[in-house]
Design an enzyme around this catalytic site. Sequence first.
Site, short mmCIF file in Angstrom:
data_model
loop_
_atom_site.label_atom_id
_atom_site.label_comp_id
_atom_site.label_asym_id
_atom_site.label_seq_id
_atom_site.Cartn_x
_atom_site.Cartn_y
_atom_site.Cartn_z
N MET A 162 -8.17 0.63 -3.24
CA MET A 162 -7.02 1.47 -3.60
C MET A 162 -6.84 1.36 -5.10
SD MET A 162 -4.56 3.50 -2.82
CE MET A 162 -3.65 4.18 -4.20
N GLU A 163 -6.83 2.52 -5.74
CA GLU A 163 -6.89 2.60 -7.19
C GLU A 163 -5.56 2.34 -7.90
OE1 GLU A 163 -7.09 5.01 -4.94
OE2 GLU A 163 -6.27 6.91 -5.61
N HIS A 205 -16.04 4.02 -7.27
CA HIS A 205 -15.12 5.05 -6.80
C HIS A 205 -13.70 4.79 -7.35
CE1 HIS A 205 -13.49 7.91 -3.74
NE2 HIS A 205 -12.44 7.11 -3.83
N GLU A 206 -13.22 3.57 -7.17
CA GLU A 206 -11.83 3.29 -7.57
C GLU A 206 -11.65 3.39 -9.08
OE1 GLU A 206 -10.01 3.53 -5.17
OE2 GLU A 206 -11.40 3.03 -3.58
N TYR A 230 -12.99 14.14 0.76
CA TYR A 230 -14.00 13.45 -0.05
C TYR A 230 -15.31 14.23 -0.04
CZ TYR A 230 -11.05 9.23 0.46
OH TYR A 230 -10.01 8.33 0.44
N GLU A 289 -9.73 13.04 -4.38
CA GLU A 289 -10.84 12.35 -3.71
C GLU A 289 -12.16 13.10 -3.84
OE1 GLU A 289 -10.56 9.39 -3.02
OE2 GLU A 289 -8.41 9.09 -2.80
N PRO A 295 -5.91 -2.42 4.48
CA PRO A 295 -6.37 -1.33 5.35
C PRO A 295 -7.41 -0.37 4.75
CG PRO A 295 -4.14 -0.88 4.56
CD PRO A 295 -4.50 -2.25 4.07
N TYR A 296 -7.68 -0.48 3.47
CA TYR A 296 -8.67 0.42 2.85
C TYR A 296 -9.83 -0.37 2.26
CZ TYR A 296 -5.43 4.15 3.64
OH TYR A 296 -4.63 5.06 4.27
N GLY A 297 -10.87 0.37 1.88
CA GLY A 297 -11.97 -0.26 1.16
C GLY A 297 -11.47 -0.63 -0.23
N GLN A 356 0.89 -1.17 0.00
CA GLN A 356 0.00 0.00 0.00
C GLN A 356 0.93 1.22 0.00
OE1 GLN A 356 -3.23 0.91 -0.30
NE2 GLN A 356 -2.53 3.01 0.00
N CYS A 357 1.05 1.88 -1.13
CA CYS A 357 2.04 2.96 -1.25
C CYS A 357 1.49 4.35 -0.98
CB CYS A 357 2.72 2.91 -2.61
SG CYS A 357 3.87 1.54 -2.74
N ASP A 398 -0.92 11.24 6.55
CA ASP A 398 -1.88 10.29 7.11
C ASP A 398 -2.56 10.83 8.37
OD1 ASP A 398 -2.34 8.19 5.44
OD2 ASP A 398 -0.75 6.91 6.25
N HIS A 436 -11.13 6.87 -10.25
CA HIS A 436 -9.78 7.42 -10.07
C HIS A 436 -8.93 7.27 -11.33
CE1 HIS A 436 -9.42 8.85 -5.99
NE2 HIS A 436 -9.81 7.71 -5.44
N1 BES Z 1 -7.04 6.39 -2.70
C1 BES Z 1 -7.96 6.05 -1.70
C2 BES Z 1 -7.33 5.34 -0.55
C3 BES Z 1 -6.20 6.10 0.12
C4 BES Z 1 -6.23 7.46 0.26
C5 BES Z 1 -5.13 5.40 0.59
C6 BES Z 1 -5.18 8.13 0.87
C7 BES Z 1 -4.09 6.06 1.21
C8 BES Z 1 -4.11 7.43 1.35
C9 BES Z 1 -9.12 5.22 -2.24
O1 BES Z 1 -9.51 5.60 -3.52
C10 BES Z 1 -10.31 5.46 -1.38
O2 BES Z 1 -10.74 6.58 -1.34
N2 BES Z 1 -10.83 4.44 -0.73
C11 BES Z 1 -12.03 4.56 0.05
C12 BES Z 1 -13.20 4.14 -0.80
C13 BES Z 1 -14.49 4.81 -0.52
C14 BES Z 1 -14.44 6.29 -0.39
C15 BES Z 1 -15.53 4.43 -1.54
C16 BES Z 1 -11.92 3.66 1.26
O3 BES Z 1 -10.99 2.87 1.34
O4 BES Z 1 -12.74 3.75 2.15
ZN ZN Z 2 -10.47 7.50 -3.48
#
Ligand code: BES
Ligand code: ZN
Length: 703
Positions: free
Chosen positions: A348-349, A373-374, A462, A396, A344-346, A201-202, A454, A377
């Site tokens: 990641m794109e 959503h993804e 968002y 976002e 850790p996320y829902g 996860q970068c 972070d 992106h």
């Molecule tokens: N790019 C994000 C996840 C992210 C953001 C990882 C910042 C690390 C740092 C991804 O597109 C995202 O927004 N995921 C959301 C999805 C949701 C809003 C539909 C998530 O994981 O909850």
């Molecule tokens: Zn996003």
Amino acid sequence: MLERRVTDVLNHMTVSDLDHMHQISSFLLPSKALVPRPPPGSPSHLVKPTHNRFFSSKLSKMNGDTVIADVTDPTTYANYTQIASEHIDFDWSIDFESKIVHGSATHLFHVKEDGVKEVILDIMALDIQRVEVEGIVVKYEIGPKHEVMGSALHIPLSNPPKSGSKFKATIYYKTTEGCTALQWLEKEQTQGKKFPYLFSQCQPIYARSLTPVQDSPSVKITYSAKVKSVLPALLSAVRVSPPSNVVHGGKVIGKDVVAYAYEQPVPIPSYLIAIAAGNVVYRAFPPIEGKEWTSGIWAEPELIDAAYWEFSEDTARFLAKEETIVPPYRFKVYDLLVLPPSFPYGGMENACLTFLTPTLLAGDRTLVDVVVHELTHSWFGNGVTHAHATHFWLNEGWTTYMERLLLEKLHSPAERGFSFLIGSKSLADALKLYEDQPKYQRLVIEFARGEDPDDAYSTIPYEKGSNFILHLERTLGGLDVFLPYIYDYVKTFQGKSISTKQWKDHLYAFYANNPEKVKALDSVDWDAWFFGEGTSLPVKMEYDTTLAQEAYALAERWAESRSDSDLSQFKESDMNSFNSNQKVVFLERLQSLPTLPASHVTHLGKIYHLSDTPNAEIRLRFYELALADPESQTAKQFTEEALKWAVGDDGTGIIKGRMKFCRPVFRAASKVDKELAKKTFVKNKTSFHPIAQKLIEKDLGLA
Ligand code: BES
Ligand code: ZN
């Protein structure tokens, strides 16, 4: 007011002032970047600014207009305005036994200035073994380690190259145990329990712990990769060999080493570099006629049927729909990968390969909005990229706005309103959470050097962002006027990295010939949207509430029954017509009303199956309701159960690694029983992804 200040200062400077400043400060950067880490616990854990923050501000031509680029990325050591990486060639081997990735990264650098004496890359917890410039071993230097930034890797250039020239440098290295980007899973932590698993996860700034890189979204690179692995390896790129549908190239999984080759021909920011390796199989989605791109899904064999069922209906359809609004999809492949539960996320794109949490496999296709959503992106973020953390909302906010627009186009206008409505609750919660750090309530956040992006991560970019764009859409006269602008925005900036100012300038430029629209834009309170703090939006937004009404009505009935002991008026069938989002709204509405007695909460949890539902979105809201008043009997009764759910100690063995679920549970539980929350976390810490570990530790005051 960041933007104002920057532009004011710059507007009073001449071009040569700026160039001069640019040269001086970029010259100073390398040596001054070696700033020792302040002692832990010191009031500021931040790296003192090492150079004039305006050092890279310069006039540049953009679409014929002269614009001023904003400050450089405060989260990187890289001197990317002097020398930019254009392509990286990775040669990696994955060693599952010792849990390291080892090999090399060869950068192709493009020189932007004469006389540059070194290249500076970002690294974090990497074991650097050798550095070669054009095949010749050089003496590199590693700066002190900063907790957030990592270290600067200084690669000297003994013959300072000419502006416009290109050269290659190879770094041979190994990852180490401290690499935040990587989680190595034991076989027990996977679905199949037969093979280990690795994934990265970068975003936002962890690519530097996977590879030496100019770790800024202002730098876009293409990449190629060769990865040797005993388990199928996937990257955020187009697979060259072996073919996706021949599992592990026909070799024995877990035993034979197979070399996986990938190519990413579209320039992407470093945070989209991604790798995963485990026992995964592929299934293609039905192709869409006339489309050159392909789409499909990867998952462990035990989950592939469920994963395919959940997403095969919608993924390619939504991607095709998006192409009716914005320019065509450029990445050739759009695949999904369902990861183990500690992801850790829902979602990641990652380019070409969206990573997804397995909690989306609800069995009813209700959580597909995360995929929408993804995939959005692909244009907003992966195409038009935020220049750095300050402008993260461009990624976002736009993506969330577009995701909801697609819901309207493919479902109904009511769906769009409903999604904004659900978002408004999470926005209110996030704004409240940051009441003591009002800077993070802003849309445009000025980060100090060394500040952790972070720490600012929340739904604010968002929700504030998507509401801002919705407000602009409405102010300008609705979708008919707005859609052509959206297309032009993507067309103009895809492949580039931009600041908030560049976005705004383009918006004005697009409507410049229409005085009425310019007047409408002038009526917007830009400062309030960009830099406003506090717990509400600058404008009161109205949404379609059709889908919420039933849920609200049921919540009212429960609230009114607060002092009743006979609850027989409530029946399982009350929710027969509810979809899962309506259940979420019901629970959120109840949260905003005075706390119900423990017996009521227990009862509604049971009769509506909210306290044992496998749908994590609903289950989280149930625990949030139960724990809302930390002093209440209800909270005391449910704290342990909520914690057990979060760590998978509830008979399922499945950890809720998605931070959207585990962080609120730990936070709420610690308000009720701090010791129990801490104890539960510490016991299960290593099951969480390193990023989640870091953030939960901060939440619980353990770090
Ligand atoms: N790019 C994000 C996840 C992210 C953001 C990882 C910042 C690390 C740092 C991804 O597109 C995202 O927004 N995921 C959301 C999805 C949701 C809003 C539909 C998530 O994981 O909850
Ligand atoms: Zn996003």
